[in-house]
Motif scaffolding. Structure first.
Motif, PDB file in Angstrom:
ATOM      1  N   GLU A  31       0.828  -1.204   0.000  1.00 40.23           N
ATOM      2  CA  GLU A  31       0.000   0.000   0.000  1.00 40.23           C
ATOM      3  C   GLU A  31       0.866   1.259   0.000  1.00 40.23           C
ATOM      4  OE1 GLU A  31      -3.691   1.991   2.561  1.00 40.23           O
ATOM      5  OE2 GLU A  31      -2.816   0.060   3.166  1.00 40.23           O
ATOM      6  N   GLY A  32       0.542   2.166  -0.905  1.00 45.71           N
ATOM      7  CA  GLY A  32       1.270   3.416  -0.983  1.00 45.71           C
ATOM      8  C   GLY A  32       2.556   3.351  -1.778  1.00 45.71           C
ATOM      9  N   GLU A  33       2.872   2.173  -2.345  1.00 47.79           N
ATOM     10  CA  GLU A  33       4.099   2.022  -3.114  1.00 47.79           C
ATOM     11  C   GLU A  33       3.765   1.497  -4.505  1.00 47.79           C
ATOM     12  OE1 GLU A  33       7.059  -0.230  -1.088  1.00 47.79           O
ATOM     13  OE2 GLU A  33       6.892   0.924   0.778  1.00 47.79           O
ATOM     14  N   SER A  34       4.696   1.646  -5.436  1.00 45.42           N
ATOM     15  CA  SER A  34       4.477   1.191  -6.805  1.00 45.42           C
ATOM     16  C   SER A  34       5.359   0.016  -7.196  1.00 45.42           C
ATOM     17  CB  SER A  34       4.720   2.348  -7.787  1.00 45.42           C
ATOM     18  OG  SER A  34       6.048   2.834  -7.660  1.00 45.42           O
ATOM     19  N   MET A  35       6.398  -0.247  -6.419  1.00 44.07           N
ATOM     20  CA  MET A  35       7.341  -1.311  -6.751  1.00 44.07           C
ATOM     21  C   MET A  35       6.748  -2.672  -6.386  1.00 44.07           C
ATOM     22  SD  MET A  35      10.306  -1.941  -8.082  1.00 44.07           S
ATOM     23  CE  MET A  35      11.127  -0.349  -7.972  1.00 44.07           C
ATOM     24  N   PRO A  36       6.588  -3.585  -7.364  1.00 46.46           N
ATOM     25  CA  PRO A  36       6.055  -4.910  -7.040  1.00 46.46           C
ATOM     26  C   PRO A  36       7.062  -5.736  -6.242  1.00 46.46           C
ATOM     27  CG  PRO A  36       6.754  -4.830  -9.332  1.00 46.46           C
ATOM     28  CD  PRO A  36       6.877  -3.434  -8.798  1.00 46.46           C
ATOM     29  N   VAL A  37       6.535  -6.588  -5.378  1.00 43.96           N
ATOM     30  CA  VAL A  37       7.359  -7.445  -4.527  1.00 43.96           C
ATOM     31  C   VAL A  37       7.114  -8.895  -4.926  1.00 43.96           C
ATOM     32  CG1 VAL A  37       7.834  -8.194  -2.165  1.00 43.96           C
ATOM     33  CG2 VAL A  37       7.234  -5.794  -2.619  1.00 43.96           C
ATOM     34  N   LEU A  38       8.155  -9.572  -5.379  1.00 45.68           N
ATOM     35  CA  LEU A  38       8.057 -10.982  -5.746  1.00 45.68           C
ATOM     36  C   LEU A  38       7.903 -11.832  -4.494  1.00 45.68           C
ATOM     37  CD1 LEU A  38       8.391 -13.170  -8.039  1.00 45.68           C
ATOM     38  CD2 LEU A  38      10.834 -13.165  -7.453  1.00 45.68           C
ATOM     39  N   TYR A  39       6.944 -12.787  -4.518  1.00 40.98           N
ATOM     40  CA  TYR A  39       6.827 -13.687  -3.372  1.00 40.98           C
ATOM     41  C   TYR A  39       6.796 -15.167  -3.752  1.00 40.98           C
ATOM     42  CZ  TYR A  39       1.727 -14.046  -4.240  1.00 40.98           C
ATOM     43  OH  TYR A  39       0.481 -14.268  -4.781  1.00 40.98           O
ATOM     44  N   ARG A  40       6.619 -15.491  -5.032  1.00 41.96           N
ATOM     45  CA  ARG A  40       6.591 -16.894  -5.426  1.00 41.96           C
ATOM     46  C   ARG A  40       6.889 -17.010  -6.919  1.00 41.96           C
ATOM     47  NH1 ARG A  40       3.336 -21.618  -3.489  1.00 41.96           N
ATOM     48  NH2 ARG A  40       3.047 -23.063  -5.221  1.00 41.96           N
ATOM     49  N   VAL A  41       7.698 -17.997  -7.257  1.00 43.59           N
ATOM     50  CA  VAL A  41       7.852 -18.399  -8.655  1.00 43.59           C
ATOM     51  C   VAL A  41       7.222 -19.781  -8.766  1.00 43.59           C
ATOM     52  CG1 VAL A  41       9.425 -18.845 -10.562  1.00 43.59           C
ATOM     53  CG2 VAL A  41       9.981 -17.067  -8.886  1.00 43.59           C
TER      54      VAL A  41
END
Length: 219
Positions: A58-68
């Motif tokens: 929330e409030g950010e634009s950078m995606p965070v990878l959590y699973r491949v």
């Protein structure tokens, strides 16, 4: 490769989880880390795909990878694909299940430093009887309560298919399960579990493969 002890097998089937130490060691462990680094770097460099699962805080634009997901199909993961096909995790799964085993799916779980969120309480699936489907999580990094350790409700794999996950968590007890790099955390797919956020500067990555008896019909 470490083998499960009789006591470890007893804990697995009584509690629904167990940690088997030092299943994978260097040089394979270090090569798997290098492979994981490359996959994360590809995502951070802009690579996207249906198997690269991510969220945005929330409030950010950078995606965070959590699973491949479907790791065995990724062009940049030949070593993980090899583990899906054969090798030490297969041998461990067969010793735990007491029969020939096959892998169903593999993924890399990524707990990025400082930003990885908690995984809510859940059960992987309940369409298998207790002891008939297990997830093996090979840790590429040390895992503890501060960087995303797994948490379990002991014995919850024996609950009814429609048991309420939150009620199971509230009833407890809840145990946090740490692991060292190279260890494998084994859990019954029916077990109620979660994982903590990563509040540290250390990554927490694991390769997860579900195993079932080889004669199990494919869904």
């Amino acid at each position: 490769m470490s083998a499960p002890t009789a006591a470890g097998l007893g804990r697995l089937w009584a509690h629904g989880y167990e940690v088997v130490p030092a299943v994978v060691t260097d040089p394979l462990l270090e090569r798997l880390r290098t492979e994981a680094d490359a996959l994360v770097a590809a995502f951070e460099g802009g690579h996207r795909g249906e198997d690269f699962w991510h969220f945005t805080r929330e409030g950010e634009s950078m995606p965070v990878l959590y699973r491949v997901h479907n790791l065995q199909r990724q062009p940049g993961a030949p070593l993980a694909a090899g583990l899906f096909a054969t090798g030490p995790l297969h041998h461990l799964a067969e010793s735990l299940l007491g029969c020939p085993a096959r892998a169903r799916v593999t993924a890399m779980i990524v707990k990025m430093p400082h930003v990885a969120a908690a995984v809510p309480w859940h059960r992987d699936r309940t369409d298998a009887e207790p002891g008939r489907a297990i997830n093996l999580s090979l840790f590429l990094d040390d895992s503890d309560a501060s960087n995303g350790a797994l948490e379990f409700v002991p014995g919850s794999h024996l609950l009814a298919d429609d048991a309420d996950v939150e009620q199971a968590r509230e009833a407890g007890p809840v145990l946090t399960v740490g692991a060292r790099a190279g260890d494998v955390a084994v859990h019954d797919v029916r077990a109620v579990h979660a994982s903590r956020p990563n509040t540290t500067a250390r990554p927490r990555r694991s390769l997860v493969i579900e195993f079932v008896p080889a004669d199990t019909e494919a869904p």
